[in-house]
Design a protein around this motif. Structure first.
Motif, PDB file in Angstrom:
ATOM      1  N   ILE A  55      43.974  38.555  35.319  1.00 38.39           N
ATOM      2  CA  ILE A  55      45.418  38.459  35.510  1.00 38.39           C
ATOM      3  C   ILE A  55      45.833  37.033  35.167  1.00 38.39           C
ATOM      4  O   ILE A  55      45.467  36.086  35.855  1.00 38.39           O
ATOM      5  CB  ILE A  55      45.822  38.813  36.957  1.00 38.39           C
ATOM      6  N   GLU A  56      46.603  36.889  34.092  1.00 37.85           N
ATOM      7  CA  GLU A  56      47.029  35.573  33.620  1.00 37.85           C
ATOM      8  C   GLU A  56      48.359  35.156  34.239  1.00 37.85           C
ATOM      9  O   GLU A  56      48.650  33.961  34.352  1.00 37.85           O
ATOM     10  CB  GLU A  56      47.144  35.571  32.094  1.00 37.85           C
ATOM     11  N   ILE A  73      34.086  43.496  41.687  1.00 38.89           N
ATOM     12  CA  ILE A  73      34.320  42.417  40.731  1.00 38.89           C
ATOM     13  C   ILE A  73      33.076  41.544  40.614  1.00 38.89           C
ATOM     14  O   ILE A  73      32.745  41.075  39.524  1.00 38.89           O
ATOM     15  CB  ILE A  73      35.563  41.596  41.116  1.00 38.89           C
ATOM     16  N   ASP A  74      32.360  41.352  41.710  1.00 39.02           N
ATOM     17  CA  ASP A  74      31.126  40.574  41.669  1.00 39.02           C
ATOM     18  C   ASP A  74      30.099  41.189  40.725  1.00 39.02           C
ATOM     19  O   ASP A  74      29.205  40.509  40.236  1.00 39.02           O
ATOM     20  CB  ASP A  74      30.511  40.442  43.065  1.00 39.02           C
ATOM     21  N   ARG A  75      30.214  42.483  40.440  1.00 40.02           N
ATOM     22  CA  ARG A  75      29.281  43.181  39.543  1.00 40.02           C
ATOM     23  C   ARG A  75      29.761  43.189  38.093  1.00 40.02           C
ATOM     24  O   ARG A  75      29.027  43.620  37.210  1.00 40.02           O
ATOM     25  CB  ARG A  75      29.110  44.627  40.004  1.00 40.02           C
ATOM     26  N   ALA A  76      30.990  42.753  37.867  1.00 41.77           N
ATOM     27  CA  ALA A  76      31.559  42.766  36.520  1.00 41.77           C
ATOM     28  C   ALA A  76      30.930  41.669  35.658  1.00 41.77           C
ATOM     29  O   ALA A  76      30.374  40.694  36.165  1.00 41.77           O
ATOM     30  CB  ALA A  76      33.069  42.558  36.593  1.00 41.77           C
ATOM     31  N   VAL A  77      31.076  41.832  34.352  1.00 39.94           N
ATOM     32  CA  VAL A  77      30.615  40.822  33.415  1.00 39.94           C
ATOM     33  C   VAL A  77      31.616  39.676  33.412  1.00 39.94           C
ATOM     34  O   VAL A  77      32.825  39.893  33.271  1.00 39.94           O
ATOM     35  CB  VAL A  77      30.483  41.416  31.988  1.00 39.94           C
ATOM     36  N   ASP A  78      31.129  38.444  33.620  1.00 33.94           N
ATOM     37  CA  ASP A  78      31.935  37.225  33.577  1.00 33.94           C
ATOM     38  C   ASP A  78      33.145  37.250  34.520  1.00 33.94           C
ATOM     39  O   ASP A  78      34.281  37.028  34.094  1.00 33.94           O
ATOM     40  CB  ASP A  78      32.389  36.943  32.144  1.00 33.94           C
ATOM     41  N   ARG A  80      35.898  35.921  37.101  1.00 31.55           N
ATOM     42  CA  ARG A  80      36.589  34.639  37.244  1.00 31.55           C
ATOM     43  C   ARG A  80      37.486  34.694  38.464  1.00 31.55           C
ATOM     44  O   ARG A  80      37.686  35.754  39.069  1.00 31.55           O
ATOM     45  CB  ARG A  80      37.425  34.355  35.995  1.00 31.55           C
ATOM     46  N   ILE A  81      38.104  33.577  38.778  1.00 27.53           N
ATOM     47  CA  ILE A  81      38.985  33.503  39.940  1.00 27.53           C
ATOM     48  C   ILE A  81      40.177  34.455  39.790  1.00 27.53           C
ATOM     49  O   ILE A  81      40.711  34.957  40.779  1.00 27.53           O
ATOM     50  CB  ILE A  81      39.442  32.043  40.207  1.00 27.53           C
ATOM     51  N   ASN A  82      40.591  34.742  38.556  1.00 28.99           N
ATOM     52  CA  ASN A  82      41.731  35.624  38.319  1.00 28.99           C
ATOM     53  C   ASN A  82      41.309  37.047  37.951  1.00 28.99           C
ATOM     54  O   ASN A  82      42.104  37.823  37.422  1.00 28.99           O
ATOM     55  CB  ASN A  82      42.656  35.043  37.244  1.00 28.99           C
ATOM     56  N   SER A  83      40.052  37.413  38.240  1.00 35.19           N
ATOM     57  CA  SER A  83      39.558  38.762  37.970  1.00 35.19           C
ATOM     58  C   SER A  83      40.127  39.770  38.958  1.00 35.19           C
ATOM     59  O   SER A  83      40.242  39.482  40.155  1.00 35.19           O
ATOM     60  CB  SER A  83      38.031  38.809  38.070  1.00 35.19           C
ATOM     61  N   ARG A  84      40.468  40.926  38.439  1.00 32.50           N
ATOM     62  CA  ARG A  84      40.903  42.061  39.265  1.00 32.50           C
ATOM     63  C   ARG A  84      40.424  43.333  38.590  1.00 32.50           C
ATOM     64  O   ARG A  84      40.016  43.325  37.432  1.00 32.50           O
ATOM     65  CB  ARG A  84      42.431  42.109  39.387  1.00 32.50           C
ATOM     66  N   THR A 100      44.611  40.013  30.539  1.00 32.66           N
ATOM     67  CA  THR A 100      43.674  39.938  29.419  1.00 32.66           C
ATOM     68  C   THR A 100      42.567  40.955  29.669  1.00 32.66           C
ATOM     69  O   THR A 100      41.965  40.966  30.744  1.00 32.66           O
ATOM     70  CB  THR A 100      43.063  38.534  29.274  1.00 32.66           C
ATOM     71  N   ILE A 101      42.342  41.798  28.678  1.00 34.24           N
ATOM     72  CA  ILE A 101      41.251  42.772  28.752  1.00 34.24           C
ATOM     73  C   ILE A 101      40.047  42.148  28.066  1.00 34.24           C
ATOM     74  O   ILE A 101      40.085  41.868  26.864  1.00 34.24           O
ATOM     75  CB  ILE A 101      41.630  44.100  28.079  1.00 34.24           C
TER      76      ILE A 101
END
Length: 109
Positions: A55-56, A73-78, A80-84, A100-101
């Motif tokens: 989320i930008e 989210i901890d299991r996702a690739v890369d 970040r702090i703005n990951s959802r 951003t996808i």
């Protein structure tokens, strides 16, 4: 009914796309309704990490992240702090959202 715009940016360099979203729709819903490829192995029920996005802009008008979403989210690739997770980002405010996808060359969890 509140309407905001969701702008989708793509890590693969595809042109940005902006689409309207009504209150109660998720980022995943809007992506799928507009033929935007966003993986969703669990069907959009917060049971995997495949609809991971960044989320930008517009984070303040999305629901707070749950413990369950944070675990995935901890299991996702890369992550970040703005990951959802796109399935959990439900439109509820007045602020437009920019997403951003990331690259999706994996099956995910």
């Amino acid at each position: 009914m509140k309407v905001v715009n969701i702008t989708f940016k793509f890590a693969d360099g595809s042109p940005d796309e902006t689409h309207p979203a009504v209150e109660g729709e998720s980022v995943l819903d809007v992506a799928l309704n507009n033929d935007i490829r966003l993986q969703h192995n669990c069907g959009g029920v917060c049971g995997c990490s495949t609809c991971h996005v960044y989320i930008e802009a517009g984070m303040d008008d999305l629901p707070e992240i749950s413990d369950k979403e944070e675990d995935y989210i901890d299991r996702a690739v890369d992550p970040r702090i703005n990951s959802r997770l796109g399935c959990q980002c439900v439109v509820q405010g007045n602020e437009d959202v920019v997403v951003t996808i990331p690259e999706q060359d994996f099956l995910g969890h």
